[in-house]
Design a protein around this motif. Structure first.
Motif: not given
Ligand SMILES: Nc1ncnc2c1ncn2[C@@H]1O[C@H](COP(=O)(O)OP(=O)(O)OP(=O)(O)O)[C@@H](O)[C@H]1O
Length: 267
Positions: A14, A17-19, A38-45, A186
């Motif tokens: 992004y 920033h690394i997704g 953990e939250s922000g680790s990139g799972k959803s991306t 989730e």
């Molecule tokens: N639309 C976006 N724009 C900018 N940065 C993003 C965006 N979506 C995610 N990120 C960043 O990319 C990284 C991975 O996010 P992601 O949502 O994939 O993590 P996650 O493990 O699924 O977290 P969660 O459990 O909170 O959903 C994080 O640092 C997040 O801040």
């Protein structure tokens, strides 16, 4: 054996920033992969890149497509492993309606809230060509039963359902067409603990009975313990450890996985 899904070097940024970065793994038919971190680790991306909701910057998502039941000769030649990242949008959309399913964390993202429960399930059948109203309604009734929703609620809208019921309806809507791969984001998140346990039990039964392949993103290790054959642990967009679920959870090798497991044990 050909993997059902082969993820190769998936990377998504992004801006700067690394997704997620350079994620690769194979998923075989009937396997369930859990993605934790953990939250922000990139799972959803990662999940969204695999499911075609986000375009990765690099990498391939190769799915072993099947022969269409009917269609012209060209369709028949197009089956087998295909990179879904470079596939045409209509082809990917067709895949999302047939062989793939996506269960959202929030049921309202995966349901049509203004349409009846039966309509939510039946609509999916119509999208793949079903036309016989009685048969569609029968299958919808059958699926409501399979997700433990009283058949008497078939004409009610999901807005009148509890959170757990809405999630079960979303699952019925997703599974009615017999997908081969289910992406879950989730699936038990945001529900009360007792509702989560019932949903997990239901999901486990469906995965087992239907021989489903699935990729489940969760931060809840109990979910992967119960559902996943293998897990990948993600941190800062990268996979830091992967392996058989019990092995990784009982004997984590990476310091971050150890932290993740121990923080749960302390709860
Ligand atoms: N639309 C976006 N724009 C900018 N940065 C993003 C965006 N979506 C995610 N990120 C960043 O990319 C990284 C991975 O996010 P992601 O949502 O994939 O993590 P996650 O493990 O699924 O977290 P969660 O459990 O909170 O959903 C994080 O640092 C997040 O801040």
């Amino acid at each position: 054996m050909t993997p059902l899904l082969s993820v190769q070097g998936i990377t998504k940024h992004y801006g700067t920033h690394i997704g997620c970065a350079d994620v690769s793994f194979d998923l075989y038919p009937g396997e369930v992969m859990g993605i934790v971190g953990e939250s922000g680790s990139g799972k959803s991306t990662l999940l969204n890149c695999m499911a075609g909701h986000l375009a990765p910057d690099a990498g391939r998502v190769v799915f072993d497509t099947r022969k269409p039941p009917q269609g012209d000769a060209a369709d028949h030649e197009n089956h087998g492993p295909r990179d879904t990242v470079t596939m045409s949008e209509p082809e990917r959309r067709m895949l999302s309606r047939t062989d793939w399913a996506f269960v959202h964390q929030h049921a309202r993202d995966g349901l049509r809230m203004g349409v009846s429960a039966g309509g939510n399930v039946g609509e999916r059948l119509m999208a793949v060509g079903a036309r016989n109203y009685a048969s569609i309604r029968d299958q919808a009734t059958d699926w409501l039963g399979r997700v433990e929703i009283d058949a008497g609620r078939i004409d009610d809208r999901p807005t009148t359902f509890s959170g757990g019921m809405q999630q079960r309806l979303q699952i019925a809507r997703n599974l009615v067409t017999g997908p081969r791969l289910v992406f879950m984001d989730e699936p038990t998140g945001g529900l009360d603990v007792s509702v989560q346990a019932r949903l997990l039990d239901l999901l486990r039964g469906l995965v087992r009975d239907m021989g489903l392949s699935a990729i489940i993103v969760t931060h809840d290790l109990a979910v992967v313990r119960l559902l996943a054959d293998r897990i990948m642990v993600m941190k800062s967009g990268r996979v830091v450890e992967s392996g058989l679920t019990d092995q990784v959870l009982d004997d984590p090798q990476h310091a971050y996985s150890q932290l993740l497991v121990s923080s749960v044990l302390q709860v």
